[in-house]
Design a protein around this motif. Sequence first.
Motif, short mmCIF file in Angstrom:
data_model
loop_
_atom_site.label_atom_id
_atom_site.label_comp_id
_atom_site.label_asym_id
_atom_site.label_seq_id
_atom_site.Cartn_x
_atom_site.Cartn_y
_atom_site.Cartn_z
N GLU A 77 0.82 -1.21 0.00
CA GLU A 77 0.00 0.00 0.00
C GLU A 77 0.85 1.26 0.00
N ASP A 78 2.01 1.20 0.69
CA ASP A 78 2.86 2.39 0.73
C ASP A 78 3.81 2.50 -0.45
N GLY A 79 3.77 1.52 -1.38
CA GLY A 79 4.59 1.59 -2.58
C GLY A 79 6.06 1.35 -2.35
N CYS A 80 6.42 0.71 -1.24
CA CYS A 80 7.82 0.50 -0.91
C CYS A 80 8.30 -0.93 -1.11
N THR A 81 7.42 -1.88 -1.04
CA THR A 81 7.81 -3.28 -1.19
C THR A 81 6.88 -3.99 -2.16
N VAL A 82 7.36 -5.10 -2.66
CA VAL A 82 6.55 -5.96 -3.52
C VAL A 82 6.69 -7.38 -3.01
N SER A 83 5.59 -8.10 -2.99
CA SER A 83 5.58 -9.48 -2.51
C SER A 83 5.22 -10.43 -3.65
N LEU A 84 5.92 -11.55 -3.67
CA LEU A 84 5.64 -12.60 -4.64
C LEU A 84 5.26 -13.86 -3.90
N GLU A 85 4.29 -14.57 -4.41
CA GLU A 85 3.85 -15.82 -3.80
C GLU A 85 3.71 -16.88 -4.88
N LEU A 133 7.92 -14.21 -0.80
CA LEU A 133 9.11 -13.35 -0.78
C LEU A 133 8.67 -11.90 -0.87
N THR A 134 9.10 -11.08 0.07
CA THR A 134 8.83 -9.64 0.05
C THR A 134 10.15 -8.90 -0.03
N VAL A 135 10.29 -8.04 -1.03
CA VAL A 135 11.54 -7.32 -1.27
C VAL A 135 11.25 -5.84 -1.51
N PRO A 136 12.24 -4.98 -1.34
CA PRO A 136 12.05 -3.55 -1.64
C PRO A 136 11.83 -3.35 -3.15
N VAL A 137 11.06 -2.34 -3.51
CA VAL A 137 10.88 -2.04 -4.92
C VAL A 137 12.17 -1.50 -5.53
#
Length: 283
Positions: A77-85, A133-137
């Motif tokens: 929501e804050d546009g800082c991270t992206v998660s892949l599943e 996996l959650t990583v910074p954009v």
Amino acid sequence: MSLTKPIFSLLSYLLIALAMTACGGSSDTQSSSINTGSTDTDTDTDTSTACDAPVTELSSAFLEFVAAPNVTVVLSEDGCTVSLESAGKPDHTSSYWDAANASGLYVEPEDAELFNQQRSPGDIEDYINDYDLTVPVAPELAATPSATPLGAIGIAISGAPIFNDSEGNGDVSFGVIQGFDRNGAHTGPETYHYHIEPKAISYDDDGLVGIMADGFFIYGRRDYETGEYPSDLDESNGHIGLTLYSESEEGEYHYHISNEQYLNGEYYLIFPGNFQGTPSDIN
């Protein structure tokens, strides 16, 4: 050189997702999606933190994951991270699918007798996994590299995990390689995974292979700009340069599959080095 790259807005992603649903392009058990913000399923696991450069849309490289039938991509929501599943099952053929071929993806091994002698136990269908996996954009290089652990160290665009150059009892051996399918992969422990260049995804080219646990993308053996094998790679087969998905003229840091032959054969390890960024856990 003139660089043309795909640019996709969030609206485009949503339209693609709606079109796929209307055409039967997704199902309850095998789907790709891209979302922004929180949902009922990710509220408790949101690990996003404030960042200097939040985004409102994802890098176009993530389109490759969205297009795959086995990976879900979520922008925080804050546009800082992206998660892949991902459930860890590939979207391509393999001799590790059940030979009864209920999946429609089973293929005979190139040397059936040798493969059956050396194959790892179990079929792809036997395992139930959930890789998150959650990583910074905008991942950054770390002050010092860090070693890769056993197990999943990245997620390929096929949905299957990427492993390093080791087995539980040491380096990947020639005997182990004889039990790989055509994509440099086998089963165990409890999952199908890649060690060697996966030909169904990338074969001696500059194609996107996946994303590593530190947030940096990994590409095939060749350089996008020159079409040759890059000569400026660091100890992790990474460098700063342009890719098909670069958003600046300077490019960005990314990894390549190793272009050094392994065990004097036509084998190329995906990731025999250290993480150059700060890795996140792949749960």
